[in-house]
Motif scaffolding. Structure first.
Motif, PDB file in Angstrom:
ATOM      1  N   CYS A 360      14.734   9.192   9.949  1.00  0.00           N
ATOM      2  CA  CYS A 360      14.163  10.902  10.189  1.00  0.00           C
ATOM      3  C   CYS A 360      15.187  11.849   9.872  1.00  0.00           C
ATOM      4  O   CYS A 360      16.111  11.684  10.911  1.00  0.00           O
ATOM      5  N   TYR A 361      15.025  13.333   9.891  1.00  0.00           N
ATOM      6  CA  TYR A 361      15.654  14.353   9.572  1.00  0.00           C
ATOM      7  C   TYR A 361      15.243  15.663  10.032  1.00  0.00           C
ATOM      8  O   TYR A 361      14.131  15.499  10.019  1.00  0.00           O
ATOM      9  N   ARG A 362      15.704  16.616   9.885  1.00  0.00           N
ATOM     10  CA  ARG A 362      15.414  17.953  10.966  1.00  0.00           C
ATOM     11  C   ARG A 362      15.835  18.365   9.328  1.00  0.00           C
ATOM     12  O   ARG A 362      16.893  18.702   9.097  1.00  0.00           O
ATOM     13  N   LEU A 363      14.901  19.058   8.543  1.00  0.00           N
ATOM     14  CA  LEU A 363      15.127  20.190   7.354  1.00  0.00           C
ATOM     15  C   LEU A 363      15.198  21.278   8.036  1.00  0.00           C
ATOM     16  O   LEU A 363      14.338  22.051   8.594  1.00  0.00           O
ATOM     17  N   LEU A 364      15.645  22.581   7.421  1.00  0.00           N
ATOM     18  CA  LEU A 364      16.237  23.207   7.905  1.00  0.00           C
ATOM     19  C   LEU A 364      16.540  24.472   6.351  1.00  0.00           C
ATOM     20  O   LEU A 364      17.288  23.895   5.857  1.00  0.00           O
ATOM     21  N   CYS A 365      15.043  24.625   5.784  1.00  0.00           N
ATOM     22  CA  CYS A 365      15.251  25.978   3.806  1.00  0.00           C
ATOM     23  C   CYS A 365      15.256  27.082   4.821  1.00  0.00           C
ATOM     24  O   CYS A 365      14.096  27.727   5.140  1.00  0.00           O
ATOM     25  N   ALA A 366      15.707  28.051   4.004  1.00  0.00           N
ATOM     26  CA  ALA A 366      15.930  29.144   3.841  1.00  0.00           C
ATOM     27  C   ALA A 366      16.281  29.961   2.153  1.00  0.00           C
ATOM     28  O   ALA A 366      17.082  29.388   1.541  1.00  0.00           O
ATOM     29  N   GLY A 367      15.872  30.876   2.435  1.00  0.00           N
ATOM     30  CA  GLY A 367      16.539  31.576   1.023  1.00  0.00           C
ATOM     31  C   GLY A 367      17.907  31.807   0.993  1.00  0.00           C
ATOM     32  O   GLY A 367      18.075  32.667   2.362  1.00  0.00           O
ATOM     33  N   ASP A 368      18.517  31.861  -0.075  1.00  0.00           N
ATOM     34  CA  ASP A 368      20.159  31.777  -0.373  1.00  0.00           C
ATOM     35  C   ASP A 368      19.426  32.490  -2.072  1.00  0.00           C
ATOM     36  O   ASP A 368      20.524  31.829  -2.775  1.00  0.00           O
ATOM     37  N   THR A 369      20.735  33.734  -2.189  1.00  0.00           N
ATOM     38  CA  THR A 369      20.163  34.120  -3.444  1.00  0.00           C
ATOM     39  C   THR A 369      21.379  34.502  -4.065  1.00  0.00           C
ATOM     40  O   THR A 369      21.711  34.145  -5.248  1.00  0.00           O
ATOM     41  N   GLU A 370      22.428  33.418  -3.317  1.00  0.00           N
ATOM     42  CA  GLU A 370      23.515  33.518  -4.066  1.00  0.00           C
ATOM     43  C   GLU A 370      23.425  32.276  -5.053  1.00  0.00           C
ATOM     44  O   GLU A 370      24.450  31.527  -6.096  1.00  0.00           O
ATOM     45  N   SER A 371      23.024  31.220  -4.508  1.00  0.00           N
ATOM     46  CA  SER A 371      22.883  29.453  -4.811  1.00  0.00           C
ATOM     47  C   SER A 371      21.807  29.558  -5.992  1.00  0.00           C
ATOM     48  O   SER A 371      21.133  30.415  -6.275  1.00  0.00           O
ATOM     49  N   GLU A 372      21.890  28.420  -6.940  1.00  0.00           N
ATOM     50  CA  GLU A 372      21.538  28.575  -8.478  1.00  0.00           C
ATOM     51  C   GLU A 372      19.787  27.651  -7.966  1.00  0.00           C
ATOM     52  O   GLU A 372      18.919  28.999  -9.145  1.00  0.00           O
ATOM     53  N   SER A 373      19.740  27.722  -6.636  1.00  0.00           N
ATOM     54  CA  SER A 373      17.715  27.741  -6.385  1.00  0.00           C
ATOM     55  C   SER A 373      17.303  28.419  -6.083  1.00  0.00           C
ATOM     56  O   SER A 373      16.386  28.566  -5.827  1.00  0.00           O
ATOM     57  N   ALA A 374      18.099  29.274  -5.437  1.00  0.00           N
ATOM     58  CA  ALA A 374      18.113  30.534  -4.450  1.00  0.00           C
ATOM     59  C   ALA A 374      16.893  29.956  -3.038  1.00  0.00           C
ATOM     60  O   ALA A 374      16.796  31.121  -2.457  1.00  0.00           O
ATOM     61  N   VAL A 375      17.094  28.736  -3.086  1.00  0.00           N
ATOM     62  CA  VAL A 375      17.290  28.082  -1.314  1.00  0.00           C
ATOM     63  C   VAL A 375      18.358  27.325  -0.974  1.00  0.00           C
ATOM     64  O   VAL A 375      18.967  27.027  -1.511  1.00  0.00           O
ATOM     65  N   ALA A 376      18.719  27.809  -0.037  1.00  0.00           N
ATOM     66  CA  ALA A 376      19.753  26.313   1.145  1.00  0.00           C
ATOM     67  C   ALA A 376      18.687  25.438   1.611  1.00  0.00           C
ATOM     68  O   ALA A 376      18.079  26.233   2.517  1.00  0.00           O
ATOM     69  N   CYS A 377      19.027  24.966   1.730  1.00  0.00           N
ATOM     70  CA  CYS A 377      18.940  23.674   2.409  1.00  0.00           C
ATOM     71  C   CYS A 377      19.611  22.810   3.552  1.00  0.00           C
ATOM     72  O   CYS A 377      20.724  21.876   3.202  1.00  0.00           O
ATOM     73  N   GLN A 378      19.630  22.532   4.714  1.00  0.00           N
ATOM     74  CA  GLN A 378      20.551  21.838   5.804  1.00  0.00           C
ATOM     75  C   GLN A 378      19.727  20.471   6.856  1.00  0.00           C
ATOM     76  O   GLN A 378      18.837  20.753   6.437  1.00  0.00           O
ATOM     77  N   VAL A 379      20.537  19.939   6.080  1.00  0.00           N
ATOM     78  CA  VAL A 379      19.316  18.289   7.173  1.00  0.00           C
ATOM     79  C   VAL A 379      20.295  17.490   7.618  1.00  0.00           C
ATOM     80  O   VAL A 379      21.499  17.815   7.814  1.00  0.00           O
ATOM     81  N   ILE A 380      19.791  17.622   8.668  1.00  0.00           N
ATOM     82  CA  ILE A 380      20.332  16.806  10.207  1.00  0.00           C
ATOM     83  C   ILE A 380      19.282  15.370  10.285  1.00  0.00           C
ATOM     84  O   ILE A 380      18.893  15.568  10.154  1.00  0.00           O
ATOM     85  N   HIS A 381      20.339  14.603  10.487  1.00  0.00           N
ATOM     86  CA  HIS A 381      19.903  13.214  10.781  1.00  0.00           C
ATOM     87  C   HIS A 381      19.507  13.418  11.984  1.00  0.00           C
ATOM     88  O   HIS A 381      20.840  13.127  12.537  1.00  0.00           O
ATOM     89  N   VAL A 382      18.397  12.400  12.343  1.00  0.00           N
ATOM     90  CA  VAL A 382      18.071  12.595  13.323  1.00  0.00           C
ATOM     91  C   VAL A 382      17.770  11.216  14.586  1.00  0.00           C
ATOM     92  O   VAL A 382      18.769  11.289  15.733  1.00  0.00           O
ATOM     93  N   ALA A 383      17.176  10.579  13.794  1.00  0.00           N
ATOM     94  CA  ALA A 383      17.283   9.091  14.238  1.00  0.00           C
ATOM     95  C   ALA A 383      16.795   8.021  12.919  1.00  0.00           C
ATOM     96  O   ALA A 383      16.359   8.380  11.952  1.00  0.00           O
ATOM     97  N   SER A 384      16.899   6.748  13.558  1.00  0.00           N
ATOM     98  CA  SER A 384      16.786   5.592  12.712  1.00  0.00           C
ATOM     99  C   SER A 384      16.039   4.517  13.383  1.00  0.00           C
ATOM    100  O   SER A 384      16.540   4.619  14.226  1.00  0.00           O
ATOM    101  N   HIS A 385      15.347   3.910  12.749  1.00  0.00           N
ATOM    102  CA  HIS A 385      14.748   2.171  13.428  1.00  0.00           C
ATOM    103  C   HIS A 385      14.343   0.809  12.441  1.00  0.00           C
ATOM    104  O   HIS A 385      14.132   1.482  11.357  1.00  0.00           O
ATOM    105  N   ARG A 386      15.071  -0.060  12.504  1.00  0.00           N
ATOM    106  CA  ARG A 386      14.953  -1.188  12.291  1.00  0.00           C
ATOM    107  C   ARG A 386      14.400  -2.479  12.746  1.00  0.00           C
ATOM    108  O   ARG A 386      15.023  -3.028  13.643  1.00  0.00           O
ATOM    109  N   LEU A 387      13.315  -3.279  12.132  1.00  0.00           N
ATOM    110  CA  LEU A 387      12.387  -3.891  13.121  1.00  0.00           C
ATOM    111  C   LEU A 387      13.187  -5.040  13.412  1.00  0.00           C
ATOM    112  O   LEU A 387      13.451  -5.331  14.288  1.00  0.00           O
ATOM    113  N   ASP A 388      14.388  -4.918  12.516  1.00  0.00           N
ATOM    114  CA  ASP A 388      15.495  -6.902  12.642  1.00  0.00           C
ATOM    115  C   ASP A 388      16.793  -6.433  13.943  1.00  0.00           C
ATOM    116  O   ASP A 388      16.704  -7.441  14.961  1.00  0.00           O
TER     117      ASP A 388
END
Length: 666
Positions: A360-388
């Motif tokens: 599970c991640y929290r994604l934050l995307c916003a416009g960024d005119t300086e980047s190649e894609s014109a979008v900046a993305c911040q990813v925050i890892h929230v949690a994980s789960h495995r059955l074993d």
């Protein structure tokens, strides 16, 4: 001993020297070079490392604005210490200095000067402000780097991590694993053209790996990482020096123009198994761009922008926490999250797949005119789960049959509307279809970074391929949480999961986030919609408390049923009652598996198949009538996602994105 550059001071004359000594004491010394004289050394601070067997630091870096020091130690921990200038003033006031201050002195080696350590007791021994214990395992932290306000750490666990500072506490945003053979990471180099180079050792080779191309730039045989070495690069040449068998070896490589030209960069190393559109981001001076997430058999998920004008897909972030293939994605945008516009979008992303693993991640995307894609993305890892891992916590597990380690999550669906007046809980719930024949419900508490299994049922007794959660609102404003699941035998089951979710929320609150999984109970209705596996499923709400359920199968058929939700009569407690009012089936709608289906409107259905045909159907008078067929170019279609856009003149357009052996937007 280790050196760390000081921000704001000339690097060719002044640097910080950090020395670890007895009982975990670490000293910060400022060393200034003076031509013709001994270096001038001033004791700036004393720090206490946390207890461990090998109690010394391995690397350090200064945070310029916050006056803080980040250190890594031999135990693999990251530590945060204060380093305000007040400690330097204290040092000066007590004359904790080595080296004369008189500029006339030309040779200070003729006279022994007092050690700066004689009066170190006048400085306080500072404990760490924040500790991430054993973050990189027992093999230690190898480097700490500050870049654009973020902290990056590397270790000999084959992982580098991105962190940020929040209220003087270190917070891990996400971890990255470069090439699978690179288990010993030493340093990170950020290049001027935006590439990130990972320096490390693989077996007996020194490796420079590019995160942009995903391949090794250099691979130099040197004998392995247990040696002193140094690497330097410039636009003109690359130099690597190391010691081997007592000899100093030097590799020198002059820069040459690249003869290889990439015509179309790949998004993944293997086929794309799932795709989700997160939303649109508006950028000043640019056209609105769509943000997508894709998952692949190469064990990664990729956040990317796909622009209709440039017709190019530009990756924003790559998520590499999975140890097996990524089979399914789900995105949740809560009431407090921004949907789209100039301010960007925010939401929770769930990814799942092989080895019964959910991330599970929290994604934050916003416009960024300086980047190649014109979008900046911040990813925050929230949690994980495995059955074993969950299995090891079970009581009396020796009496039970252990879960299949090869269990795969085939489909995910976020349960909508779980935080209401009748259920005021911070927990979010997620439904999963599993290959071991179960339907599982998970609870997520984002603030505590917990993802827990709360309920399950093995009703289907065979691989469950799809799940879809939907919300029914009664006339009085009360809500019922309903779930639809489909399996490999062609059956579709409908569940009322309101009770298990309420019970799970109460149990999680009382047990402070840990509980034994509840029984999900039996489904309300089960229908046989197809002769074999259901590979696509979608639900659309229509007026009068009714729902259309569309499905596509391995046998090429498309099925639509009309579902009515009502309260049962003649019972002491009213319970939800489901009734199938109408069923429409179209055998041989496609020549191969139907792997994507969407109800655009109650009278409009879109289906996509491995036969590379995208067909639009009109649903009316108890039958499906084909309106048009479009051929697409993606082989082995895995999934389809659709959305609508209101364009100029209130014209309504539908867009779809298809994934498989490639990605295509129509």
């Amino acid at each position: 001993l280790s050196w760390a550059p000081r921000h704001g001071l000339p690097p060719d004359t002044t640097a910080a020297l950090l020395a670890s000594g007895h009982d975990g004491e670490m000293l910060w010394l400022d060393v200034t070079h003076r031509p013709g004289q001994a270096p001038w050394v001033r004791l700036m601070g004393r720090y206490l490392l946390p207890p461990c067997k090998q109690r010394w630091h391995t690397c350090a870096a200064f945070l310029p604005q916050e006056e803080l020091l980040v250190c890594g130690d031999r135990r693999g921990s990251l530590l945060l210490f204060p380093c305000s200038s007040s400690s330097g003033r204290a040092a000066e006031s007590t004359s904790i200095v080595i080296g004369g201050t008189d500029p006339v002195v030309e040779d200070s080696s003729n006279e022994l000067e007092p050690s700066c350590l004689l009066h170190k007791g006048t400085l306080p021994l500072e404990p760490p402000l924040s500790v991430l214990y054993g973050l990189h395992g027992k093999t230690g932290v190898t480097s700490v780097t500050i870049h654009r306000g973020y902290i990056y750490s590397t270790g000999r666990d084959g992982v580098y991590r991105q962190l940020r500072l929040r209220d003087q506490q270190l917070e891990v945003l996400q971890k990255h694993r470069p090439s699978k053979g690179l288990q010993w990471i030493e340093e990170l180099h950020f290049t001027s053209d935006g590439d990130l180079l990972v320096l490390g050792f693989h077996a007996d080779n020194f490796v420079v790996w590019s995160s942009r191309t995903g391949e090794n730039v250099y691979c130099i045989p040197c004998g392995g990482g247990h040696r002193s070495w140094s690497y330097c690069s410039s636009p003109l040449a690359k130099v690597f020096a190391f010691i081997k068998s007592g000899d100093v070896m030097l590799y020198h490589c002059e820069a040459e123009p690249c003869k290889q030209q990439v015509l179309l960069p790949s998004l993944h190393g293997r086929e794309i198994t799932c795709v989700r559109r997160l939303g649109a981001v508006g950028v000043p001076g640019h056209a609105t761009v769509n943000v997508f997430v894709t998952g692949s058999e190469d064990t990664t998920a990729c956040v990317l922008v796909l622009s209709e004008n440039s017709r190019a897909a530009v990756p924003l972030a790559r998520l590499s926490d999975h140890i097996s293939s990524v089979r399914t994605l789900a995105f949740a945008m809560g009431p407090g999250d921004k949907s789209f516009g100039d301010e960007g979008l925010s939401g929770l992303l769930f990814s799942a797949g092989g080895r019964a693993q959910i991330e599970c991640y929290r994604l934050l995307c916003a416009g960024d005119t300086e980047s190649e894609s014109a979008v900046a993305c911040q990813v925050i890892h929230v949690a994980s789960h495995r059955l074993d891992k969950h299995w090891e916590k079970k009581k009396n597990r020796h009496k039970l049959v252990k879960m299949d380690p090869e269990t795969r999550y085939m489909s995910l669906s976020v349960v909508p509307g779980t935080s209401t007046k009748q259920l005021p809980t911070p927990w979010k719930f997620l439904a999963a279809a599993c290959s071991d024949g179960s339907v599982r419900i998970f609870g997520l508490l984002e603030a505590a970074q917990k993802l827990e299994l709360v309920a399950e049922s093995f009703h289907h007794q065979r691989c469950v391929l799809k799940v879809e959660a939907f919300l029914h609102t009664w006339a009085g404003g009360e809500r019922s949480h309903l779930l639809c699941s489909a399996a490999t035998d062609g059956s579709i089951a409908f569940w009322d999961i309101t009770g298990p979710i309420v019970d799970a929320a109460n149990a999680l609150h009382q047990a402070e986030g840990e509980m034994q999984p509840l029984a999900l109970g039996a489904p309300l209705v089960t229908i046989m919609a197809h002769s074999c596996g259901v590979n696509s499923l979608h639900i659309c709400e229509i007026p009068k408390g009714q729902y259309l359920v569309a499905s596509g199968s391995d046998d090429g058929s498309v099925h639509v049923c009309l579902l009515d939700v009502a309260l049962g009569r003649g019972e002491a407690t009213a319970r939800t009652c489901l009734q199938v009012l109408e069923r429409v089936s179209r055998p041989c709608a496609h020549a191969a598996h139907v792997t994507g289906i969407r109800l655009l409107r109650p009278d409009l259905l879109l289906s996509a198949s491995v036969d590379q045909r995208l067909t639009l159907w009109k649903h009316c008078s108890g039958e499906l009538v084909p309106l048009s067929t479009t051929f697409f170019h993606v082989p082995d279609l895995a999934e389809l996602d659709c959305w609508e856009v209101v364009e100029a003149g209130d014209e309504l357009r539908y867009y779809c994105v298809l994934c498989g052996q490639g990605l295509e937007m129509l």
